[in-house]
Design an enzyme around this catalytic site. Structure first.
Site, mmCIF file in Angstrom:
data_model
loop_
_atom_site.group_PDB
_atom_site.id
_atom_site.type_symbol
_atom_site.label_atom_id
_atom_site.label_comp_id
_atom_site.label_asym_id
_atom_site.label_seq_id
_atom_site.Cartn_x
_atom_site.Cartn_y
_atom_site.Cartn_z
ATOM 1 N N ASP A 21 -0.278 5.089 0.826
ATOM 2 C CA ASP A 21 -0.563 6.308 1.880
ATOM 3 C C ASP A 21 -0.646 5.352 3.256
ATOM 4 O OD1 ASP A 21 -1.211 8.886 0.417
ATOM 5 O OD2 ASP A 21 -2.087 7.319 -0.676
ATOM 6 N N ASP A 48 -2.334 -0.570 5.762
ATOM 7 C CA ASP A 48 -2.303 0.177 7.097
ATOM 8 C C ASP A 48 -4.016 0.429 7.329
ATOM 9 O OD1 ASP A 48 -2.892 3.643 6.732
ATOM 10 O OD2 ASP A 48 -2.593 2.408 5.051
ATOM 11 N N ASP A 71 0.840 -0.992 -0.006
ATOM 12 C CA ASP A 71 -0.072 -0.098 -0.036
ATOM 13 C C ASP A 71 0.907 1.087 0.056
ATOM 14 O OD1 ASP A 71 -2.285 1.607 0.204
ATOM 15 O OD2 ASP A 71 -1.923 1.782 2.456
#
Length: 256
Positions: free
Chosen positions: A16, A192, A14
């Site tokens: 961001d 996240d 991922d």
């Protein structure tokens, strides 16, 4: 925390909140040269088995990362392998266009940062956290999107994203794992946010490694605390892969 190491991984990352910290303006995130170098070397040593899996569009990812990596954007609605052409699936409908028009109007009235990705629309309230409840009321109450079967509401970190159903990050990883140079490797995914849970679940079901960055409930197997720890982990993986390559070359040379 120590994350277990695998020698033959395909790395799915991922962006961001995982590789970079969040910024008030989504296009204002900072990408360090050190991160670019680690990703470049990891991509080289795995013969291309590194891909970014993001809710961002590929255009946004490319502008920020500035590397010819494989990428899946818009939660898997678009993708490219290496520096190849961008491919996509079309999930839009007249109904989704109406929803998107309503959301864009709401964002303009209330001064929210908006990303119209074509395949999805995201409304960011990081600079106006007091509008979170109002935005959720509009999405769930006025538009009743939570009751629809044709769209999904993605509740991310200071963002609400609406997308037609049909793709997610698990689908994106599965697509890459069915093609070279990813096929035959062990899937390794780091993310996240809530949107990464689909990716974690897919990886877990296939004997891979899933890593959640930060706090919160998750089906991920392991944890890292923040992008700084992710960077240190990737650099450690790179060092181990170099050592493995050196040992392999040494054995090959001694057999001659």
């Amino acid at each position: 925390m120590t994350v277990r190491y695998t020698e033959n991984s395909a790395y799915f990352l991922d962006f961001d909140g995982t590789l970079v910290n969040f910024a008030d303006d989504p296009e204002g995130v900072y990408v360090s040269d050190e991160l670019r170098q680690v990703l470049t070397e990891l991509e080289q040593i795995t013969h291309g088995a590194v891909a970014l899996i993001s809710g961002r569009s590929i255009s946004s990812l490319s502008n920020l990362i500035q590397l010819p990596l494989s990428m899946a954007g818009s939660h898997g609605a678009e993708w490219r392998v290496g520096d190849g052409d961008v491919e996509s699936v079309s999930l839009e409908s007249d109904a989704f266009q109406d929803i998107k028009t309503s959301l864009l109007s709401f964002a303009e009235v209330h001064g929210l940062i908006v990303e119209d990705k074509g395949h999805a629309v995201a409304l960011h309230y990081r600079v106006k956290p007091e509008l979170k409840a109002l935005l959720d009321d509009y999405i769930d109450g006025d538009l009743m999107l939570g009751q629809r079967t044709d769209v999904r509401v993605i509740r991310g970190n200071c963002v609400r994203e609406i997308q037609p159903k049909g793709v997610d990050k698990g689908v994106a990883i599965a697509r890459f794992m069915g093609m070279p140079p990813f096929a035959g490797r062990v899937p390794f995914y780091i993310g996240d946010d809530t949107t990464d849970e689909d990716g974690f679940a897919w990886v877990n079901a296939r004997g891979g490694v899933s890593v959640k960055v930060g706090d919160g409930d998750s089906c991920a197997q392991e944890r890292l605390s923040d992008p700084g720890e992710v960077f240190a982990f990737l650099r450690g993986q790179l060092d181990k892969l170099r050592q493995l390559n050196d040992r392999t070359k040494s054995r090959t040379g001694s057999d001659r």
